[in-house]
Write an enzyme that holds these catalytic residues in place. Structure first.
Site, short mmCIF file in Angstrom:
data_model
loop_
_atom_site.label_atom_id
_atom_site.label_comp_id
_atom_site.label_asym_id
_atom_site.label_seq_id
_atom_site.Cartn_x
_atom_site.Cartn_y
_atom_site.Cartn_z
CD GLU A 1 26.65 25.40 -11.13
OE1 GLU A 1 27.39 24.61 -10.50
OE2 GLU A 1 26.33 26.51 -10.71
CD GLU B 1 22.67 24.39 -4.55
OE1 GLU B 1 23.59 24.45 -5.42
OE2 GLU B 1 22.17 25.40 -4.03
#
Length: 130
Positions: free
Chosen positions: A76, A69
């Protein structure tokens, strides 16, 4: 920024650890999925401790999901900086990183099912081993 000396420098280690903690805190504060996964990891580890199940596979699975994560968030952010507009390859990068988190999460569920579920069912069903 340039290195400030030896790789064995305690000052350098503390500085690097500070950057790492800043990253963890930023992701925890800004990413709802990371917060959910942190709390799920806490529940899984507490359940494993209560059930006296082997904690190593649970701990490693939790670390894998949380690490993925963190990497997903980093990918991103880098993609958003490099490609502020819509680009098909930017979508591929983001989707692949999210897919890695999904795959790790499914693996962690499998570990939970094999390590935690049998002793949990044994406790719930009154000591009957499944």
């Amino acid at each position: 920024m340039r290195s400030d000396g030896s790789a064995l420098s305690l000052r350098r280690w503390w500085r690097s650890a500070g950057f790492a903690w800043a990253g963890l805190l930023h992701v925890y504060r800004t990413q709802a999925n990371f917060r959910i996964e942190v709390w799920a990891a806490g529940v899984a580890l507490a359940l494993g401790w209560w059930l006296q199940a082997p904690l190593a596979p649970v701990f490693l699975s939790c670390a894998l999901v949380l690490g993925l994560e963190l990497l997903n968030t980093a990918v991103e952010a880098v993609v958003d900086v490099a490609s502020p507009g819509v680009h098909p390859l930017a979508k591929v990068a983001k989707d692949a990183a999210a897919g890695a988190v999904l795959l790790g999460s499914l693996g962690a569920l499998g570990v939970g099912a094999t390590v935690l579920l049998p002793p949990l069912l044994g406790r719930v069903l009154g000591g009957i081993s499944p």
